[in-house]
Design an enzyme around this catalytic site. Structure first.
Site, short mmCIF file in Angstrom:
data_model
loop_
_atom_site.label_atom_id
_atom_site.label_comp_id
_atom_site.label_asym_id
_atom_site.label_seq_id
_atom_site.Cartn_x
_atom_site.Cartn_y
_atom_site.Cartn_z
N HIS A 142 -1.90 -5.30 1.54
CA HIS A 142 -3.09 -6.13 1.41
C HIS A 142 -2.61 -7.51 1.02
O HIS A 142 -1.69 -7.65 0.22
CB HIS A 142 -4.01 -5.58 0.31
CG HIS A 142 -5.05 -6.59 -0.12
ND1 HIS A 142 -6.22 -6.78 0.58
CD2 HIS A 142 -5.05 -7.50 -1.12
CE1 HIS A 142 -6.91 -7.75 0.00
NE2 HIS A 142 -6.22 -8.21 -1.03
N LYS A 149 0.83 -1.21 0.00
CA LYS A 149 0.00 0.00 0.00
C LYS A 149 0.88 1.27 0.00
O LYS A 149 2.08 1.19 0.23
CB LYS A 149 -0.93 -0.05 1.22
CG LYS A 149 -1.97 -1.21 1.17
CD LYS A 149 -2.76 -1.29 2.48
CE LYS A 149 -3.89 -2.32 2.45
NZ LYS A 149 -4.56 -2.47 3.78
N THR A 205 -4.26 -7.64 11.25
CA THR A 205 -4.71 -6.40 10.58
C THR A 205 -4.28 -5.15 11.34
O THR A 205 -3.91 -4.15 10.73
CB THR A 205 -6.26 -6.42 10.47
OG1 THR A 205 -6.65 -7.62 9.80
CG2 THR A 205 -6.79 -5.22 9.72
N ASN A 262 -1.60 -0.31 7.35
CA ASN A 262 -0.93 -1.55 7.76
C ASN A 262 -0.09 -2.16 6.64
O ASN A 262 0.09 -3.36 6.56
CB ASN A 262 -1.97 -2.54 8.29
CG ASN A 262 -3.10 -2.77 7.30
OD1 ASN A 262 -3.02 -2.36 6.15
ND2 ASN A 262 -4.15 -3.43 7.74
N ARG A 296 3.62 -6.45 9.51
CA ARG A 296 2.89 -5.35 10.16
C ARG A 296 3.41 -5.09 11.58
O ARG A 296 3.42 -3.95 12.04
CB ARG A 296 1.39 -5.67 10.18
CG ARG A 296 0.75 -5.57 8.78
CD ARG A 296 -0.57 -6.28 8.71
NE ARG A 296 -1.33 -5.98 7.49
CZ ARG A 296 -2.46 -6.59 7.16
NH1 ARG A 296 -2.95 -7.55 7.94
NH2 ARG A 296 -3.09 -6.27 6.06
N ARG A 352 -0.48 -14.48 4.63
CA ARG A 352 -1.25 -13.91 5.75
C ARG A 352 -0.45 -14.04 7.05
O ARG A 352 -0.44 -13.13 7.86
CB ARG A 352 -2.60 -14.63 5.91
CG ARG A 352 -3.58 -14.39 4.80
CD ARG A 352 -4.07 -12.97 4.72
NE ARG A 352 -4.90 -12.57 5.83
CZ ARG A 352 -5.68 -11.49 5.84
NH1 ARG A 352 -5.73 -10.70 4.76
NH2 ARG A 352 -6.39 -11.17 6.88
P1 GDP Z 1 -6.92 -7.45 6.27
O1 GDP Z 1 -7.43 -8.54 5.37
O2 GDP Z 1 -6.03 -7.94 7.37
O3 GDP Z 1 -6.24 -6.33 5.48
O4 GDP Z 1 -8.18 -6.80 7.00
P2 GDP Z 1 -9.70 -6.60 6.51
O5 GDP Z 1 -9.92 -7.26 5.18
O6 GDP Z 1 -10.58 -6.96 7.66
O7 GDP Z 1 -9.80 -5.01 6.33
C1 GDP Z 1 -9.32 -4.38 5.18
C2 GDP Z 1 -8.56 -3.13 5.56
O8 GDP Z 1 -9.45 -2.19 6.16
C3 GDP Z 1 -7.47 -3.31 6.60
O9 GDP Z 1 -6.24 -3.76 6.05
C4 GDP Z 1 -7.35 -1.92 7.17
O10 GDP Z 1 -6.55 -1.07 6.34
C5 GDP Z 1 -8.79 -1.41 7.13
N1 GDP Z 1 -9.54 -1.62 8.37
C6 GDP Z 1 -9.97 -2.82 8.86
N2 GDP Z 1 -10.65 -2.67 10.01
C7 GDP Z 1 -10.66 -1.33 10.25
C8 GDP Z 1 -11.20 -0.51 11.33
O11 GDP Z 1 -11.79 -0.99 12.30
N3 GDP Z 1 -11.00 0.83 11.24
C9 GDP Z 1 -10.33 1.40 10.20
N4 GDP Z 1 -10.18 2.73 10.22
N5 GDP Z 1 -9.79 0.68 9.20
C10 GDP Z 1 -9.95 -0.66 9.22
MG MG Z 2 -8.98 -8.61 3.92
#
Ligand code: GDP
Ligand code: MG
Length: 183
Positions: free
Chosen positions: A159, A9, A125, A156, A136, A119
């Site tokens: 992706h 990112k 996350t 973070n 991360r 992962r």
């Molecule tokens: P990932 O697969 O570990 O990247 O997590 P997810 O698919 O659940 O979420 C996608 C992205 O959304 C994450 O990488 C974060 O950048 C963002 N994100 C997830 N949860 C939150 C949250 O609670 N608040 C905010 N501001 N961003 C979030």
């Molecule tokens: Mg995801």
């Protein structure tokens, strides 16, 4: 053999961490079968984070609510709502802005169990709770408190496809068949 999509990112590019992170993948033995630096446009990002994947956004909304509960904070005060679906939609907009903020490095990595492997290397996350040794955990410190109170996505670094099905949906959005190499 399995393929997964990784997107470094804009914060990774800004911090000059491309080499550091790509090296980790190479050392583990993940094969880079496609890679490009690009500035993602709205249409691509809309498809990468599809609005109609309701379970995804309600899930993210619920995770956000859990984070507020842990902090003993009322989401209504800062976000104006405590409806998980509404919050999920809000986070989706922040996420799209985040991915379009600057160039990203998209790549397809190949290995047995590539999805699970990447992962594991990416870590949780939330960088604040991602274990040391994970990408991360080692190179970021963002938290849901910082991100939500500034109305932006959690930064973070990368992706990584969450499941094999997600990878199969995502890879063709970012790469044509010709851009994916066999070697
Ligand atoms: P990932 O697969 O570990 O990247 O997590 P997810 O698919 O659940 O979420 C996608 C992205 O959304 C994450 O990488 C974060 O950048 C963002 N994100 C997830 N949860 C939150 C949250 O609670 N608040 C905010 N501001 N961003 C979030
Ligand atoms: Mg995801």
């Amino acid at each position: 053999m399995e393929r997964t999509l990784v997107i470094l990112k804009p914060d990774t590019i800004e911090k000059g961490l491309i080499g550091e992170i790509v090296t980790r993948f190479e050392k583990v033995g993940l094969k880079i079968v496609a890679v490009k630096l690009l500035t993602a446009h709205k249409e691509l990002v809309e498809r990468h984070y599809p609005a109609d994947r309701e379970e995804l956004w309600v899930g993210i909304g619920n995770k956000t609510l859990d984070n507020y509960r842990d902090l003993d904070m009322n989401p209504k005060d800062s976000l104006g709502t405590n409806d998980p679906k509404e919050i999920g939609k809000m986070v989706r907009v922040w996420l799209m802005d985040y991915l379009m903020k600057g160039p990203v490095l998209a790549m397809v990595l190949e290995a047995p169990h590539a999805v699970e492997l990447v992962r594991k290397m990416a870590g949780h996350t939330l960088p604040l709770i991602a274990a040391p040794g994970t990408i991360r955990g080692d190179y970021a410190y963002d938290s849901s408190y910082l991100a939500n109170s500034n109305k932006r996505a959690i930064e973070n670094l990368l992706h990584a496809s969450g499941t094999k099905e997600e990878a199969e949906y995502e890879i063709p959005l970012w790469f044509t068949a010709k851009e994916i190499h066999k070697y």
